[in-house]
Design an enzyme around this catalytic site. Sequence first.
Site, short mmCIF file in Angstrom:
data_model
loop_
_atom_site.label_atom_id
_atom_site.label_comp_id
_atom_site.label_asym_id
_atom_site.label_seq_id
_atom_site.Cartn_x
_atom_site.Cartn_y
_atom_site.Cartn_z
CB SER A 69 -21.87 25.58 66.73
OG SER A 69 -20.67 26.18 66.30
CE1 TYR B 145 -19.10 20.90 68.08
CE2 TYR B 145 -18.31 22.43 66.41
CZ TYR B 145 -18.96 22.19 67.60
OH TYR B 145 -19.49 23.25 68.31
#
Length: 259
Positions: A139, A152
Amino acid sequence: MTERVTLITGASSGIGSELARVFAANKHRVVLVARRADRLKTLADEIAASGWAAPILIPCDLETRDAGDKIAAALAAEGVEVEFIVNNAGFGLFGQAIEMDRAEQLGMIDVNIRVLTELSLRFSDSLIRHGGGILNVGSVASFLPGPGMAVYYASKAYVLSFTEALHHELGRRGVRVTALCPGPVPSEFQLRAGFEPGLDSVILNIQPSAVALAGYRGLMAGKRAVLPGLGIKLVPFLLRFFPRGFVLAAVGRLQLGRR
């Protein structure tokens, strides 16, 4: 001759289902792994109806400790060998780390880190034998600290670091290893994480199909990392010009605005 397959986790929706379509369209027989068997069946029927090889389905909860064993057993039962692995499964949770459920956050580590690592290592001999590759979905969060989504962001930093190291180690053995690092993508991710898309999603938004295609092409080209979209490509470059503390505070303010 043993049939070669491409193993794709988190294939039931979003980027994962688009990756399955891209690989299938490029003559890979795909193995679809996710919790929701009904979603996998629908996608498999679509792929087969398009004239591509019928997928193998492995409904599996990747948070369980024996997930890797279940996947390996299912592949052995089908008599196939892994040529490519796409570690796409992952999820995020929004909120202050100390205030959220600890078990859920540890489950995030299981899916985002542990299973990704296990599958990459478990099938390495097969990847080397067939000159295949690994596509790990990271990401833009891989490049940033993430107050408001601490676990995360940290998990995606691991994905990028681990992938780059494997790119160097396995590249010498003929295996391509690529990190796919998209920005905000319209998918179920935001709903699972517990927030609504904000201004950053509007600015950096790119469709899942475009992300999947960029990831496939990058892997086949042997790229170390793929950042789909111009806005995302600029993020690591711009981060060089700002102190880490400034970036930390800026991300914290952005996340605070999601409440």
